[in-house]
Design a protein around this motif. Structure first.
Motif, mmCIF file in Angstrom:
data_model
loop_
_atom_site.group_PDB
_atom_site.id
_atom_site.type_symbol
_atom_site.label_atom_id
_atom_site.label_comp_id
_atom_site.label_asym_id
_atom_site.label_seq_id
_atom_site.Cartn_x
_atom_site.Cartn_y
_atom_site.Cartn_z
ATOM 1 N N ALA A 188 81.710 41.200 -60.153
ATOM 2 C CA ALA A 188 80.987 42.133 -59.276
ATOM 3 C C ALA A 188 79.878 41.454 -58.473
ATOM 4 C CB ALA A 188 80.414 43.281 -60.078
ATOM 5 N N GLU A 200 86.137 43.604 -63.336
ATOM 6 C CA GLU A 200 85.162 44.051 -62.335
ATOM 7 C C GLU A 200 83.736 43.649 -62.708
ATOM 8 O OE1 GLU A 200 86.792 47.869 -60.049
ATOM 9 O OE2 GLU A 200 86.555 48.184 -62.215
ATOM 10 N N GLU A 201 83.370 43.798 -63.987
ATOM 11 C CA GLU A 201 82.026 43.391 -64.412
ATOM 12 C C GLU A 201 81.824 41.892 -64.222
ATOM 13 O OE1 GLU A 201 81.016 46.470 -68.057
ATOM 14 O OE2 GLU A 201 82.418 44.819 -68.410
#
Length: 161
Positions: free
Chosen positions: A157, A153-154
């Motif tokens: 994102a 996700e990081e």
């Protein structure tokens, strides 16, 4: 839905267990175990259903990542010496691990017979606040894996160039 495990074909079980534990930090759940082709047990029947008649048996070991994802290592009795990646074929071609020890894992990958396939890349080189890095590596048997410095996700994102 959660990821449970991934199965990887290897050419030498002892070398594979050494690589995946010492280079990548996985933990052994069940060590090198011999599986023969037979119909007397549920495992034997399941293996025939998966691998087909005449698979001749294999060695298997079960490892686990620090976040609990299983890694099954298979060493088939009859096998090719090395996996050859064909990017034109459909199917899974790599798995990805995430670590806080990015440079250490890369060094240990080479130390234990693996290979670095590319230069380390940053997904967002224009953003000093986003240091997400990745690299493709190979185990000693030619299986590709990717290494991330940040979570999935990081890493994704925001859009990248």
């Amino acid at each position: 839905m959660k990821m449970n495990h991934v199965g990887i074909m290897v050419g030498d079980m002892d070398k594979a267990v050494e690589f995946y534990t010492n280079a990548l930090g996985l933990k052994i759940v069940m060590g090198n175990t011999k599986v023969e082709e037979e119909r007397e047990t549920a495992i034997g029947r399941m293996c025939i259903a998966v691998f087909g008649e005449g698979f001749k048996g294999f060695n298997i070991a079960h490892l686990v990542t620090t976040d609990g994802i299983g890694v099954e290592l298979f060493e088939m009795k009859e096998r090719q010496a090395r996996h050859e990646v064909d990017f034109s074929r459909i199917g899974i071609f790599h798995f990805c691990l995430q670590t806080d020890d990015f440079d250490g894992v890369i060094a240990r990958t080479e130390e234990f017979g693996g290979k670095v396939r590319m230069d380390i890349m940053r997904y967002h080189p224009e953003d000093d606040n986003n240091q997400a890095k990745m690299v493709y590596l190979e185990d000693p048997f030619g299986n590709l894996f990717e290494l991330y410095s940040h979570t999935y996700e990081e890493t994704y994102a925001s859009e990248y160039e």
